[in-house]
Design an enzyme around this catalytic site. Structure first.
Site, PDB file in Angstrom:
ATOM      1  N   LYS A 122       1.089   3.899  -3.190  1.00 38.20           N
ATOM      2  CA  LYS A 122       0.707   5.299  -2.992  1.00 38.20           C
ATOM      3  C   LYS A 122       1.860   6.223  -3.374  1.00 38.20           C
ATOM      4  CE  LYS A 122      -2.575   6.855  -1.609  1.00 38.20           C
ATOM      5  NZ  LYS A 122      -3.785   7.323  -2.353  1.00 38.20           N
ATOM      6  N   TYR A 170       0.838  -1.207   0.000  1.00 39.68           N
ATOM      7  CA  TYR A 170       0.000   0.000   0.000  1.00 39.68           C
ATOM      8  C   TYR A 170       0.867   1.249   0.000  1.00 39.68           C
ATOM      9  CZ  TYR A 170      -2.717   3.802   2.079  1.00 39.68           C
ATOM     10  OH  TYR A 170      -3.282   5.026   2.334  1.00 39.68           O
TER      11      TYR A 170
END
Length: 399
Positions: free
Chosen positions: A274, A270
């Protein structure tokens, strides 16, 4: 229809926020999520914003309208907006005028929008707010790449077609910085930059500029976005296109994401995706004004619109739940610390609230509404007491 907002008790006026949003038309993705929903409520309650185009994943327009009503308009989060408008009819008319549901999906070409919706947004929108993302720390690598890297790229390319666009807002996370330590400046990530910790001697630390720090970071293996996407797709195709949802396929793609993140200096896929999303936006934005917001963690509301609102299980909640299910046998903490000093005080305050509502019964004309409020309050008390018992059992609070 007058705005529900522009209240004098907000502190935003000095920053020019109210003036900026006055009459502006907004296009927002991820509106049904925790952050997106709270943002819409704040805009409706505290600004004289124009229209808000809400991208909603749905089969058709009717389904999008229904989802907008159930997940946003009828949410308890918007109680303060309802109260400001006086009654439910005014509120329904207000949101009907302000909130425009748009069928779409950030993972589809042209964001999944039909031609008419796309043209209307291109013509009207002043601000684009991208709140859509997958926040599962170690989800499948292909899923995370699509929604956290490819989707922002699609949205930025669409933004370039908007005639009156004044700002593109991208919701990111502070953890895009990976394993870097010390003073971390709020500066754009360089394309290919990794998240590894940079070792700098004390004598060199004061003299090194931010650009040299970035160069040191990038002296390690660089992140190639195209290679990462190709790797995920290759891994998926090797396991058979007809088995995309198989347990083994999912497990392997989750493992791949974690391996790639660790290889480049991030704690999970994640954080890495990002960071990659930020890189691609900075790379292709050209003259589009870009604002990147990097929160650390997002918890329940502190004061506005009311204390304690939250959606789903966030932050420490999963720890409590996992312990209760027997999945987490222990948790390292200071045994002398006290989270809530006395459970009885908490229960007493909630019971007092019910007694107060009973005393105010004569002031409420609608007996059915009164019973509904009392029932809801009692249910909340029972839930709070259950939580207190669980916390006490775990040892986090004193009985």
């Amino acid at each position: 229809m007058p705005a529900a907002a522009a209240s004098n008790d907000d502190d935003d006026h000095g920053l020019g926020i109210l003036e900026f949003f006055h009459g502006k038309n907004i296009f927002i993705t991820g509106a049904t999520g925790l952050l997106g929903k709270a943002l819409i409520e704040k805009l409706l309650r505290s600004t004289s914003v124009g229209k808000i185009y809400v991208l909603i994943k749905a089969e058709d327009k009717e389904a999008a309208v229904d989802r907008l009503r159930k997940e946003i308009v009828d949410s308890e989060l918007f109680e303060c907006v309802r109260e400001k408008l006086g009654n439910n009819y005014n509120y329904q008319e207000f949101v009907k005028e302000k909130l425009i549901p748009v069928v779409g999906n950030v993972c589809d070409p042209n964001l999944g929008m039909d031609l008419n919706s796309s043209r209307a947004i291109m013509k009207d929108v002043d601000v684009i707010i991208e709140s859509a993302a997958s926040t599962t720390l170690n989800d499948r690598y292909d899923f995370l790449l699509d929604i956290n890297v490819n989707a922002p790229q699609r949205l930025m390319r669409f933004a370039k077609t908007c005639k009156n666009l004044k700002l593109f807002v991208h919701m990111s996370t502070a953890y895009v910085n990976g394993r870097k330590e010390g003073l971390i400046l709020e500066k754009p990530l360089i394309m290919g930059e990794n998240g590894r910790k940079v070792e700098i001697d004390d004598d060199d630390e004061m003299s090194s500029s931010s650009s040299s720090s970035s160069s040191l970071c990038c002296s390690f293996s660089r992140v190639d976005l195209a290679d990462e996407i190709s790797l995920a797709m290759k891994s998926l195709s090797c396991q058979g296109a007809s088995h995309h949802q198989d347990y083994d396929v999912t497990k392997n793609l989750k493992r791949l994401g974690l391996e790639r993140a660790n290889n480049f200096g991030w704690y999970n896929a994640y954080h890495m995706t990002k960071a990659m999303g930020e890189m691609v936006l900075n790379e292709i934005r050209e003259e589009i004004p870009l604002l990147i917001i990097r929160p650390t963690v997002i918890e329940s509301s502190y004061k506005q619109p009311f204390p304690g609102w939250i959606q789903g299980n966030r932050m420490f909640d999963p720890v409590i739940i996992s312990y209760g299910k027997g999945q987490l046998p222990a948790y390292l903490a200071d045994p002398k610390s006290t989270w809530i000093s006395n459970i009885n005080d908490l229960s007493k305050h909630t019971r007092d609230a019910i007694l107060l509502s009973n005393e105010m019964g004569d002031a409420i004309d609608d007996e059915k509404m009164l019973r509904k409020l009392q029932s809801k309050a009692k249910a909340k008390v029972a839930y709070a007491e259950q939580l207190c018992k669980m916390y006490e059992f775990i040892g986090f609070i004193k009985g």
